[in-house]
Design a protein around this motif. Structure first.
Motif, PDB file in Angstrom:
ATOM      1  N   GLY A 128      -7.065   4.410  -2.632  1.00 42.47           N
ATOM      2  CA  GLY A 128      -7.555   3.998  -3.950  1.00 42.47           C
ATOM      3  C   GLY A 128      -7.156   4.902  -5.097  1.00 42.47           C
ATOM      4  N   MET A 145       0.815  -1.199   0.000  1.00 37.71           N
ATOM      5  CA  MET A 145       0.000   0.000   0.000  1.00 37.71           C
ATOM      6  C   MET A 145       0.851   1.252   0.000  1.00 37.71           C
ATOM      7  N   TYR A 205      -8.539  -3.474  -4.858  1.00 35.80           N
ATOM      8  CA  TYR A 205      -7.586  -2.574  -4.236  1.00 35.80           C
ATOM      9  C   TYR A 205      -7.520  -2.959  -2.758  1.00 35.80           C
ATOM     10  N   CYS A 245      -1.518  -1.015  -4.683  1.00 35.88           N
ATOM     11  CA  CYS A 245      -1.920  -2.186  -3.892  1.00 35.88           C
ATOM     12  C   CYS A 245      -2.828  -3.131  -4.671  1.00 35.88           C
ATOM     13  N   CYS A 283      -6.275  -1.414  -0.358  1.00 39.63           N
ATOM     14  CA  CYS A 283      -6.502  -0.306   0.580  1.00 39.63           C
ATOM     15  C   CYS A 283      -7.967   0.060   0.745  1.00 39.63           C
TER      16      CYS A 283
END
Ligand code: FES
Length: 288
Positions: A257, A252, A268, A262, A270
């Motif tokens: 996003g 991350m 995603y 990530c 995160c």
């Protein structure tokens, strides 16, 4: 944040600043503890004295002006005081700079971000947490939560594996858990030393120490290599993939996003995670 009501839209601009996800808040270091050669536990309080609102399993971006920021799982439960804990492992420029900070210094935090542990699906069931290495840091938020709200869960079992006794984190917590009636705590190290009297072996060796019901909700966090072997054991025990949750805190950067750093296929970590049900990601090649 001061606001203005002038006709030029200053009030809206002030609101935009307040809602800016890239704008960090200052946090003061209340306590710092060297827990291993590489890791320090920081207890923090927001400088404006407000409460940090978060859920177990969520992530913070932690930074230092002039160095940058790194994503870290919150390592304490929101059920505890106004402070919150993070653990910093010295592995790069930012983390090394953070680990030079002392009590009373300030650092910057953004967040919390992401989806944490699915408490609604964990409550009312046996809960097994399996933490390997620094995977104990984010899971500690859930461990503390489950201990504080013990009646919300049935059996509470914790497996913790470290490379060797010197790598064990949160030594005071481990001492408490060893004698606690509220958690069935089992620990192992890959390599013992003359002082170590406990189990030696990989984390899956702990499955022989207790009985796990197939309806148990399981949370796993640790090195990726651990996931495959642990999941294999859980499947032998009949635990459904939908009830196995993986904390994939990794790769991350921005945490919100925007950078794609990530990304695992269409997910995603995160924003869709960092906690995923295994059934949700088992088809993603890079996930584990
Ligand atoms: S960390 Fe930037 S998109 Fe997830």
């Amino acid at each position: 944040m001061p606001t203005t009501t002038c006709a030029c839209g200053g009030k809206a601009a002030a609101k935009d600043v307040k809602d800016n996800i890239f704008l960090p808040k200052e946090a003061k270091i209340v306590r710092v503890e060297k827990t291993t050669e590489m890791e320090r536990i920081f207890t923090l309080r927001l400088a404006d004295e407000s409460q940090m609102k978060f859920e177990p399993g969520q992530i913070l971006e932690v930074g230092l002006m002039g160095y940058g920021e790194i994503p870290l799982g919150l390592a304490s439960s929101p059920t505890r005081e106004k402070t919150f804990d993070i653990v910093v492992r010295s592995v790069g420029r930012v983390s090394q700079a953070l680990n030079r900070l002392q009590q009373g210094d300030t650092l910057l935090v953004r967040g919390p971000w992401g989806k944490g542990f699915p408490l609604e699906n964990l409550r009312g069931h046996d809960l097994l947490i399996i933490a390997g290495g620094i995977g104990l840091c984010p899971t500690r938020s859930l461990i503390q939560y489950a201990l504080d709200r013990r009646k919300e869960f049935k059996r509470f079992i914790l497996f913790y594996g470290a490379r060797d006794p010197q790598q064990q984190l949160f030594l005071a917590d481990l001492a408490d858990w060893r004698k606690s009636q509220d958690v069935e705590y089992h620990e192992t190290v890959d390599r013992g030393d003359p002082t170590w009297k406990g189990n030696v072996g990989v984390i899956t060796s702990l499955f022989s120490k207790t009985k796990i019901d197939p309806g148990t909700r399981v949370v796993i966090c640790g090195p990726p290599i651990m996931f495959k072997f642990v999941i294999r054991e859980l499947e032998k025990l009949g635990v459904a993939r939908a009830n196995i949750y993986l904390d994939l805190e990794r790769r991350m950067k921005c945490g919100v996003g925007k950078c794609g750093h990530c990304q695992i296929n269409d997910k995603y970590v995160c924003t869709d995670g960092p906690v995923f049900a295994f059934s949700e990601i088992e088809h993603l090649e890079e996930a584990i």
